[in-house]
Write an enzyme that holds these catalytic residues in place. Structure first.
Site, mmCIF file in Angstrom:
data_model
loop_
_atom_site.group_PDB
_atom_site.id
_atom_site.type_symbol
_atom_site.label_atom_id
_atom_site.label_comp_id
_atom_site.label_asym_id
_atom_site.label_seq_id
_atom_site.Cartn_x
_atom_site.Cartn_y
_atom_site.Cartn_z
ATOM 1 N N SER A 79 0.860 -1.229 0.026
ATOM 2 C CA SER A 79 -0.075 -0.080 -0.194
ATOM 3 C C SER A 79 0.949 1.271 -0.035
ATOM 4 C CB SER A 79 -0.945 0.079 1.299
ATOM 5 O OG SER A 79 -1.914 0.864 1.092
ATOM 6 N N ASP A 316 -5.560 -3.240 -3.241
ATOM 7 C CA ASP A 316 -4.522 -2.917 -2.229
ATOM 8 C C ASP A 316 -3.736 -4.061 -1.714
ATOM 9 O OD1 ASP A 316 -3.379 -1.810 0.552
ATOM 10 O OD2 ASP A 316 -4.549 0.126 0.056
#
Length: 761
Positions: A79, A316
């Site tokens: 992320s 993500d």
């Protein structure tokens, strides 16, 4: 007398949404430390915080006699940490600067820039009814706005209003726009003045970025009953390496942007990333993507094999792996060790211990929406890293046991080797031919001394070689999947049986067929032998001048590099067609692989290098190293079973350090609550204010400086300590250098900088 030491950093970068800006400040200081380390080693001068770190390295050398080199050589991120990891890896490998990124972070990490044009509210009255709900959900974050100055308070209110009133039930942020921003960032880095690669030649830099495959891809599992099952796998790890050589770029910009965009596709905020999105952005920019097909086949082999790579939806990376320790741990294998190594795993956690809150008081059992939101979003990201730490601790214990065993065995082994060769005069005059003959003689003697235990050792050893051959051919074939792996392995074992070796019969391991097989394919034994000799060389550096031992060091690592290169899958690509069509007899393929490895030639070149280097040494270190080199079969007999058939390349335990706001108290105590603004609105806060971003970026640099100095000093040998006050002085110098550098840039942080100068003193 100077001694060299290396502090190697394996960085694990967590996710943190808008705290990516804070993490940019931290990774920028890690980059400056690497620059300073190299500059100090090369006698160059730097300014800013890098100059302060270089001064610390020089002080360490003067005071302790230790030349310390800091090498961030493994980076794994998810992320927000994945984005920063990608940029840092590019800067370290390609010699590019991180400075151009700062303005891009401060200008573009803003909700107004991130919201897709089609998602923006049509007018200031759109969904006005939603604002009270938004402020209620903001809880304590909304209350803290009253503490801000009027301009900042109104900016956050306006941008939060804009964000909340954007389109609902679709991600508000602009996926293609963010991809374009990432490509802009790589172009800005490429256009800025560049320096040298920040790792020594031959020291690879490996980057790992976690991604979540939303729809998943099939993976077959072998069971007893049923024989095979198919499960859906959602985890992906994108990997990049420079193989230890200088390059223009770690990878083409579209591939790096692919990794950064995919890993940061925060659920609900950004749309899922697709290859088609990147293709569309590149088409608009008239950009090229060299090696597109090869990259997709490597990054998403299952999808590429099914011609479905363009359809994959990636989200993500922190959904399933917010703390990607595992790929970083796996990367420890096959790493060169040129001198004493202090290996650290350094994980960057921008908000440790923070829990997801919906209500302001946090009391009572969680409610309906709080339970759902926590289960699908926050809880998977906040799992502790105990399993990873226990794995590292177990590895360190195994290394310590191995070192204790080899140290205890050394006197007996050297005595046996001296007895074997009768203290012959020629032992002090090695030649390539003598080295080759002595190696074979010592190996046979070790096997005889081992007795019945040699059968188990050799069986384990040959099984490991078969695994290595299978891995090389599987990679050369380029076809993923356990079935293809198993097919290759079974064909290899059939070919070996036809040559007189039965892997299921340990009593046959000392036969001629097995010896011939090991001489042809056992690259691991050669690598382990050279690594152990390298460790003995490090120990001798405390007793002899470094220049005296330099010829042996050069010969040792030139030879080691040649063997390690033979384990690179790309070297054997010429066998791809033969691997893919393998259906029967694998003997011709084994012969082709033996020719591609060419270990007999490498052995002869290694003997020549080492014999010539040993001839330059005084008698005592020459004899010590030679006895160690010839005694390796005895050591391998004892340690290979301990290592479960695997060689460990960095023969040093691993320590773990953390960088987080809670660990940094030199300037201000209180952790993230007392320093960071981006933690507001469930870590989205920095997207709503440039003032917030400037605050977090500045604290990131200061916290990064503090913790990196702590880690550097902790790497000094136990008998080497800096004078009292030197560490505090080094921190103050770095802090002031950062404030001096950033004051002209950070227009909204003038009051903060003034306050920090007073706190630093």
């Amino acid at each position: 007398m100077m001694r060299d030491a290396e502090l190697r950093l394996a960085l694990v970068c967590y996710g943190g949404v808008s705290l990516a800006v804070y993490m940019h400040g931290i990774t920028k200081e890690i980059w400056h430390v690497a620059r300073a380390s190299r500059a100090s080693h090369e006698g160059e001068t730097l300014d800013g915080s890098a100059g302060a770190y270089a001064g610390l390295f020089d002080e360490i050398a003067r005071t302790t006699g230790t030349r310390l080199r800091v090498l961030p050589d493994i980076i794994a991120g998810a992320s927000a940490g994945g984005i920063n990891g990608v940029f840092l890896a590019q800067a370290l490998s390609a010699g590019q600067s991180l400075d151009p990124l700062t303005d891009l972070w401060l200008d573009n990490a803003d909700v107004e820039a991130l919201i897709a044009p089609s998602a923006a509210p049509a007018s200031r009255f759109s969904k006005a009814w939603a604002l009270p709900i938004a402020w209620m959900a903001a809880g304590r974050s909304a209350d803290q706005l009253e503490e801000l100055d009027e301009d900042t308070r109104e900016e956050v209110r306006a941008k939060l209003s804009h964000f909340i009133r954007s389109r609902w039930f679709e991600p508000p942020f602009d996926g293609p726009g963010f991809t374009a921003m990432l490509l802009d960032a790589f172009e800005a880095m490429s256009a800025a003045p560049r320096g040298p690669r920040l790792l020594p030649e031959g020291q690879p830099l490996d980057l790992f970025v976690t991604v979540t495959d939303f729809t998943g891809h099939p993976e077959r599992l072998q069971l007893h009953s049923p024989a095979e099952v198919v499960e859906t796998e959602h985890r992906l790890v994108l990997s990049f390496t420079d193989h230890g050589t200088a390059c223009e770029t770690l990878a083409p910009a579209p591939e790096l942007a692919f990794a950064a965009r995919a890993t940061s596709s925060f659920p609900g905020a950004f749309p899922a990333f697709t290859v088609a999105e990147l293709d569309g952005v590149l088409k608009e920019r008239r950009g090229r993507w060299p090696g597109r097909g090869a990259f997709l086949a490597r990054a998403m082999p299952r999808h590429a094999a099914a011609n479905a790579a363009e359809k994959a939806a990636l989200i993500d990376g922190s959904v399933l792996a917010n703390a990607p320790f595992r790929p970083a741990i796996d990367a420890l294998d096959e790493r060169p060790a040129r001198r004493q190594v202090d290996r650290r795993f350094v994980y960057i956690d921008p908000s440790p211990g923070m829990t997801f809150r919906v209500t302001s008081d946090g009391e009572g059992p969680p409610g309906f929406f709080q339970t759902i939101l926590g289960a699908v979003s926050e809880l998977p990201r906040k799992q502790p890293i105990r399993d990873n730490l226990e794995a590292l601790a177990a590895r360190s214990r195994r290394i310590e046991r191995m070192r204790a065993i080899t140290d205890a065995m050394r006197p007996g082994i050297e005595a046996d080797v001296e007895t074997l060769f009768g203290r012959t005069f020629f032992l002090n005059s090695p030649t390539p031919a003598r080295l080759a003959a002595w190696r074979r003689r010592a190996q046979l003697a070790a096997a005889e001394r081992a007795g019945f235990s040699y059968a188990a050792y050799a069986h384990l050893k040959i099984s490991g070689v078969i695994e290595t051959i299978t891995a090389l051919l599987h990679a050369a074939g380029g076809e993923p999947g356990p079935q293809r792996w198993q097919r290759i392995r079974s064909r290899i074992e059939e070919a070996l049986r036809s040559r007189g070796y039965d892997s299921a019969t340990p009593s046959n391991v000392a036969g001629d067929a097995s010896i011939a097989f090991l001489r042809t394919f056992d690259i691991g034994f050669r690598i382990r032998r050279l690594r152990l000799l390298a460790r003995r060389l490090v120990e001798l550096e405390g007793e002899h001048d470094e220049h005296t031992l330099q010829p042996v060091r050069d010969a040792l690592y030139d030879s080691l590099a040649a063997y390690l290169e033979r384990k690179l899958p790309g070297l054997h690509r010429g066998l791809r067609g033969a691997v893919r069509t393998l259906s029967g007899d694998a003997e011709p393929l084994l012969d082709s692989l033996a020719e591609s490895l060419d270990l007999s030639r490498l052995d002869a070149e290694t003997d020549e290098r080492i014999a010539a280097a040993l001839a330059t040494l005084p008698r005592q270190p020459r004899r010590t190293l030679l006895l160690h080199y010839l005694g390796f079969p005895y050591v391998d007999l004892a340690t290979l079973p301990l290592l479960q058939g695997e060689g460990i390349d960095e023969f040093d335990p691993v320590k773990v350090d953390r960088i987080s706001p809670d660990d940094c108290t030199a300037i201000r105590e209180g952790g993230a609550e007392a320093t960071l603004k981006g933690i507001q609105f469930s870590n989205f806060g920095a997207f709503f204010s440039r003032s917030y971003r400037e605050n977090d970026y500045l604290w990131g640099r200061l916290h990064g400086a503090e913790r990196m100095i702590d880690i550097i000093v902790s790497a000094l040998p136990s008998d080497a300590r800096l004078k009292a006050g030197k560490v505090a002085a080094a921190k103050r110098a770095a802090f002031h250098a950062i404030l001096d550098q950033e004051e002209p840039r950070l227009g909204t942080a003038r009051a903060l900088i003034a306050s920090l100068r007073a706190e630093i003193g």
